[in-house]
Scaffold this motif. Sequence first.
Motif, PDB file in Angstrom:
ATOM      1  N   VAL A   1       2.462   2.750  -8.428  1.00 28.99           N
ATOM      2  CA  VAL A   1       2.116   3.181  -7.173  1.00 28.99           C
ATOM      3  C   VAL A   1       0.677   1.861  -7.139  1.00 28.99           C
ATOM      4  CG1 VAL A   1       0.896   4.637  -5.377  1.00 28.99           C
ATOM      5  CG2 VAL A   1       2.803   5.457  -7.164  1.00 28.99           C
ATOM      6  N   TYR A   2       0.805   1.066  -6.071  1.00 25.82           N
ATOM      7  CA  TYR A   2      -0.459   0.103  -5.989  1.00 25.82           C
ATOM      8  C   TYR A   2      -1.160   0.772  -4.854  1.00 25.82           C
ATOM      9  CZ  TYR A   2       1.717  -3.672  -8.844  1.00 25.82           C
ATOM     10  OH  TYR A   2       2.347  -4.179  -9.721  1.00 25.82           O
ATOM     11  N   VAL A   3      -2.267   0.172  -4.564  1.00 19.28           N
ATOM     12  CA  VAL A   3      -3.247   0.457  -3.466  1.00 19.28           C
ATOM     13  C   VAL A   3      -3.615  -1.019  -2.745  1.00 19.28           C
ATOM     14  CG1 VAL A   3      -5.323   0.232  -4.726  1.00 19.28           C
ATOM     15  CG2 VAL A   3      -5.206   1.837  -2.601  1.00 19.28           C
ATOM     16  N   MET A   4      -3.861  -0.922  -1.450  1.00 17.71           N
ATOM     17  CA  MET A   4      -4.390  -2.066  -0.839  1.00 17.71           C
ATOM     18  C   MET A   4      -5.802  -2.203  -0.975  1.00 17.71           C
ATOM     19  SD  MET A   4      -2.000  -3.549   1.067  1.00 17.71           S
ATOM     20  CE  MET A   4      -2.727  -4.492   2.348  1.00 17.71           C
ATOM     21  N   ALA A   5      -6.242  -3.383  -1.380  1.00 17.14           N
ATOM     22  CA  ALA A   5      -7.793  -3.685  -1.406  1.00 17.14           C
ATOM     23  C   ALA A   5      -8.232  -4.244  -0.248  1.00 17.14           C
ATOM     24  CB  ALA A   5      -7.913  -4.495  -2.516  1.00 17.14           C
ATOM     25  N   GLU A   6      -8.660  -3.648   0.959  1.00 19.03           N
ATOM     26  CA  GLU A   6      -8.648  -4.269   2.102  1.00 19.03           C
ATOM     27  C   GLU A   6     -10.034  -3.689   2.706  1.00 19.03           C
ATOM     28  OE1 GLU A   6      -5.396  -3.270   4.562  1.00 19.03           O
ATOM     29  OE2 GLU A   6      -5.304  -1.332   3.702  1.00 19.03           O
ATOM     30  N   ILE A   7     -10.763  -2.754   2.037  1.00 18.09           N
ATOM     31  CA  ILE A   7     -11.941  -2.082   2.527  1.00 18.09           C
ATOM     32  C   ILE A   7     -13.074  -2.246   1.517  1.00 18.09           C
ATOM     33  CG2 ILE A   7     -12.746   0.264   3.197  1.00 18.09           C
ATOM     34  CD1 ILE A   7     -10.022   1.237   3.784  1.00 18.09           C
ATOM     35  N   PRO A   8     -14.273  -2.574   1.846  1.00 17.13           N
ATOM     36  CA  PRO A   8     -15.177  -2.727   0.786  1.00 17.13           C
ATOM     37  C   PRO A   8     -15.470  -1.695  -0.057  1.00 17.13           C
ATOM     38  CG  PRO A   8     -15.842  -3.550   3.044  1.00 17.13           C
ATOM     39  CD  PRO A   8     -14.718  -2.835   3.289  1.00 17.13           C
ATOM     40  N   SER A   9     -14.993  -0.474   0.178  1.00 15.52           N
ATOM     41  CA  SER A   9     -14.922   0.597  -0.897  1.00 15.52           C
ATOM     42  C   SER A   9     -14.230   0.416  -1.943  1.00 15.52           C
ATOM     43  CB  SER A   9     -14.986   2.095  -0.129  1.00 15.52           C
ATOM     44  OG  SER A   9     -13.637   1.975   0.405  1.00 15.52           O
ATOM     45  N   ASN A  10     -12.879  -0.370  -1.397  1.00 16.04           N
ATOM     46  CA  ASN A  10     -11.868  -0.580  -2.703  1.00 16.04           C
ATOM     47  C   ASN A  10     -12.462  -1.740  -3.386  1.00 16.04           C
ATOM     48  OD1 ASN A  10      -9.442  -0.905  -0.073  1.00 16.04           O
ATOM     49  ND2 ASN A  10      -9.989   0.912  -1.255  1.00 16.04           N
ATOM     50  N   ILE A  11     -13.302  -2.283  -2.822  1.00 15.33           N
ATOM     51  CA  ILE A  11     -13.881  -3.583  -4.162  1.00 15.33           C
ATOM     52  C   ILE A  11     -15.181  -2.883  -4.760  1.00 15.33           C
ATOM     53  CG2 ILE A  11     -14.910  -5.710  -4.329  1.00 15.33           C
ATOM     54  CD1 ILE A  11     -12.209  -5.467  -2.663  1.00 15.33           C
ATOM     55  N   VAL A  12     -15.924  -2.264  -4.115  1.00 22.08           N
ATOM     56  CA  VAL A  12     -17.115  -1.435  -5.025  1.00 22.08           C
ATOM     57  C   VAL A  12     -16.704  -0.744  -6.022  1.00 22.08           C
ATOM     58  CG1 VAL A  12     -19.139  -0.214  -4.407  1.00 22.08           C
ATOM     59  CG2 VAL A  12     -18.747  -1.944  -2.614  1.00 22.08           C
ATOM     60  N   LEU A  13     -15.578   0.121  -5.681  1.00 23.63           N
ATOM     61  CA  LEU A  13     -15.277   1.295  -6.700  1.00 23.63           C
ATOM     62  C   LEU A  13     -13.978   0.819  -7.384  1.00 23.63           C
ATOM     63  CD1 LEU A  13     -16.079   4.331  -4.500  1.00 23.63           C
ATOM     64  CD2 LEU A  13     -17.374   3.334  -6.101  1.00 23.63           C
ATOM     65  N   ALA A  14     -13.708  -0.358  -7.406  1.00 22.25           N
ATOM     66  CA  ALA A  14     -12.398  -1.163  -8.106  1.00 22.25           C
ATOM     67  C   ALA A  14     -12.140  -0.409  -9.319  1.00 22.25           C
ATOM     68  CB  ALA A  14     -12.346  -2.485  -8.118  1.00 22.25           C
ATOM     69  N   PRO A  15     -13.049  -0.168 -10.250  1.00 24.32           N
ATOM     70  CA  PRO A  15     -12.788   0.509 -11.568  1.00 24.32           C
ATOM     71  C   PRO A  15     -12.201   1.794 -11.347  1.00 24.32           C
ATOM     72  CG  PRO A  15     -14.911  -0.863 -11.673  1.00 24.32           C
ATOM     73  CD  PRO A  15     -14.492  -0.774 -10.162  1.00 24.32           C
ATOM     74  N   ALA A  16     -12.823   2.603 -10.377  1.00 26.74           N
ATOM     75  CA  ALA A  16     -12.330   3.998 -10.220  1.00 26.74           C
ATOM     76  C   ALA A  16     -10.946   4.044  -9.697  1.00 26.74           C
ATOM     77  CB  ALA A  16     -13.272   4.713  -9.357  1.00 26.74           C
ATOM     78  N   PHE A  17     -10.557   3.092  -8.656  1.00 23.80           N
ATOM     79  CA  PHE A  17      -9.255   2.860  -7.989  1.00 23.80           C
ATOM     80  C   PHE A  17      -8.202   2.529  -8.943  1.00 23.80           C
ATOM     81  CE2 PHE A  17     -11.479   3.048  -3.915  1.00 23.80           C
ATOM     82  CZ  PHE A  17     -10.956   3.593  -3.267  1.00 23.80           C
ATOM     83  N   ALA A  18      -8.781   1.572 -10.030  1.00 23.77           N
ATOM     84  CA  ALA A  18      -7.891   1.189 -11.264  1.00 23.77           C
ATOM     85  C   ALA A  18      -7.339   2.288 -11.992  1.00 23.77           C
ATOM     86  CB  ALA A  18      -8.435   0.023 -11.955  1.00 23.77           C
ATOM     87  N   GLU A  19      -8.301   3.352 -12.033  1.00 26.92           N
ATOM     88  CA  GLU A  19      -7.724   4.468 -12.907  1.00 26.92           C
ATOM     89  C   GLU A  19      -6.738   5.296 -12.326  1.00 26.92           C
ATOM     90  OE1 GLU A  19     -11.069   6.897 -13.727  1.00 26.92           O
ATOM     91  OE2 GLU A  19     -12.254   5.472 -14.768  1.00 26.92           O
ATOM     92  N   ARG A  20      -6.461   5.204 -10.931  1.00 28.70           N
ATOM     93  CA  ARG A  20      -5.586   5.959 -10.274  1.00 28.70           C
ATOM     94  C   ARG A  20      -4.262   4.981  -9.930  1.00 28.70           C
ATOM     95  NH1 ARG A  20     -10.498   7.781 -10.064  1.00 28.70           N
ATOM     96  NH2 ARG A  20     -11.027   9.945  -9.695  1.00 28.70           N
ATOM     97  N   PHE A  21      -4.241   3.943  -9.858  1.00 24.99           N
ATOM     98  CA  PHE A  21      -3.268   3.069  -9.574  1.00 24.99           C
ATOM     99  C   PHE A  21      -2.953   2.088 -10.427  1.00 24.99           C
ATOM    100  CE2 PHE A  21      -5.170   4.688  -5.338  1.00 24.99           C
ATOM    101  CZ  PHE A  21      -4.226   5.171  -4.877  1.00 24.99           C
ATOM    102  N   ASP A  22      -1.630   1.753 -10.406  1.00 24.36           N
ATOM    103  CA  ASP A  22      -1.105   0.644 -11.237  1.00 24.36           C
ATOM    104  C   ASP A  22      -1.476  -0.978 -10.791  1.00 24.36           C
ATOM    105  OD1 ASP A  22       0.644   2.272 -13.069  1.00 24.36           O
ATOM    106  OD2 ASP A  22       1.424   2.870 -11.132  1.00 24.36           O
ATOM    107  N   GLY A  23      -1.683  -1.181  -9.602  1.00 24.61           N
ATOM    108  CA  GLY A  23      -2.409  -2.317  -9.336  1.00 24.61           C
ATOM    109  C   GLY A  23      -3.060  -2.495  -7.680  1.00 24.61           C
TER     110      GLY A  23
END
Length: 796
Positions: A676-698
């Motif tokens: 499961v991937y996530v779109m990186a298209e919102i500033p919060s996705n960038i700021v909290l990238a390490p936390a999102f990376a724990e939940r998604f494969d890419g």
Amino acid sequence: MELTDNQIIRFNDLGRGDVAQVGGKNASLGEMVRHLGARGVDVPPGFATTSRAYWQFVDAGGLREVVAGALGAMHKGKATLAETGKALRDAFLKADWPEHTAAAIRAEYEALCNRIGRENVDVAVRSSATAEDLPDASFAGQQETFLNIRGADALLDACRRCYASLFTDRAISYREAKGFDHLKVALSVGVQVMVRSDIGGSGVMFSIDTETGFEGVVVIDAAWGLGETVVQGIVDPDEYQVFKPLLAKEGTVPIVEKRLGAKTHKMIYARAGEGTTRTVPTSKAERVGFVLSESEIVQLARWACVIEDHYGCPMDIEWAKDGDTGALFIVQARPETVQSRREAGAYRSYSVTGQGRKLVTGLSIGDAAVAGNVCLLDSPRDIDRFVDGSILVTGNTDPDWVPIMKRAAAIVTDRGGRTSHAAIVSRELGLPAIVGAGSATHVLHDQQEVTVSCAEGDQGFVYEGTAQILEEMLDPAAVPETRTQVMLNLANPAAAFRWWRLPADGVGLARMEFVINNHVRIHPMALIHFDTLQDADAKAQITALTAGHDDKAEYFVDRLSRGLARIAAALYPKPVIIRMSDFKTNEYADLIGGAQFEPHEENPMIGFRGASRYTSPRYREGFALECRAIRRLREEMGFDNVVVMIPFCRSVAEADRVLAVMAEEGLERGRNGLQVYVMAEIPSNIVLAPAFAERFDGFSIGSNDLTQLTLGVDRDSETLAELFDEQDPAVKWMIGHVIAAAKDAGAKIGLCGQGPSDHPEFARFLVECGIDSISVTPDSFIRVKEQVARAERDRP
């Protein structure tokens, strides 16, 4: 067993090396009976008259001199083609059989009746020219076939009529055009026990996609009754497509397309005294029902693979289903003669812009586009009215139309499927064609300026006026290799197979919402809550579209999963990243029945969209249908190369909620290899990238939305268009930061956007940041691949 001076040979004594004796069709039937029965392929028994029998018939009647004299007179201009053809056919029909030849046919027919255990067994009598089914000539429909022939006398008469059909006007002109000597082409007649498809069904299948040359699918056309209606293009058949590589995977049913055809008529046995066959209207139940079950579709597809494997080339196959027993049979097989000769290297890509109003829609044949004037004809007898280079518009074609078709720029027919005469001949002539258009002869008129486009996938369109047509040569063999993966953005299932030759590394973005909009068309909540739907017009449309589906929600899952399957198949087994639906509320509302379920928003772009919808009571049930479609795609069809991507996920908490809902619907990250991937298209996705990376494969960087939200610029605003720049330093900082964070976390990261296609320096920037993949539109793939290769060479 050979009989009477080698004039008759049973199928089980024939092989594909016997074309000179019995022609391509009969040699192929013998080949299958002898070699493929043990592999489960059922072919009805029968026998063939040989070329020797033909020449003895010709010599006994003194017909060599008749043929030579008539053709000589035609070449000198002393007789027309029509006069010549009629004179030769009459001569053959009046000729008597040599006694020993007639006796041999009678004896073998009686032996066939004894083998079957039925007196006067009904047989199909088919012509098989000794020069047919060659790599450069299909002879499609050139000679006659006679069905439901009973008794030795009727059989001899049918064989004589087959001989005469070697000199129809169309057959004479075809041999003239191909340079075949008329007195060196003999005719064999195949006599085969009939399958009771008159009370069952029949059709044609190809072991290759006939439009794109994609080798991964079997394409099956099916109609009720005898198969001549499909071959002649009289009906619009059902169409099924099966993905071949997954047929061997246990427990999978890889049917990637099931399109219901109108099937308004069928050919059945005639009543006593009324000839041999007749064409009648189908019932309402037959029109709304599929001819084949899914197990039968898969069985035929497996047989197509066995036949293709045996012959070592793509095959054109005719099949029949016995209405009494339900058994399936193969009744003909020959090498496919168009895509198998198509150049495997460079190919043309067409695009159409500036088109006018859409006038007609049908099935596209080929992938080209042309503009020109309509020439509307009712009959091939109107050939004198045809203007060379016009677009031929007619009800349907048969071999009599070939002289006109050869002079056309494109062809449009009201009736017919992908295996109809119009489709087969158009491919051989290299013409774009639209078949099964329904109302073309009523909507279009003589000398009307139109554009015929087959460049937009499975559906072809006739547009009003002259559009701009861009032709581009693409050479996949010249594409450089790169460390950075270059993938494709695909949305349209109908066009997915066009790009199978590109050496792409997978599909980086498949837009689910496009498939919903074009293949499903109905809001999922309107299907779930159909009984409480208030819009009467929407209810009527939904009732029509979901005909044949008792469960309306199943319609959504079925259509969505099959549409996505075509995209997943195009580059299998490479990864295909499917983004869950990313409509805005105003776009959802435009779906049939959607207005009742969507809130009105002043700014839908940053409103109720993406991940926030999926767990909301307003859409949770609709998202469940999306998940069911993905699960079917991966687990029942077998496309385990599919990766799921969540768009517009604003927070880590929202990510956790979405993943939990997906797991409830059987899509648990890591289960059965699901990524499961996530779109990186919102500033919060960038700021909290390490936390999102724990939940998604890419991650997949959505550069359009990221630019919009980073710069605070509406990407659709004409007034602020100059400020919208994906290469703004702030946007590039965001992109560079999230790439680095993904790398640190061991997550994959790519970008899907137009920037690398338009700006070489942007592609260079991404490579320098160490991005894993870049996903672009197919028409810009080669250009971006070259830019990435240069950037990699320059990078230390």
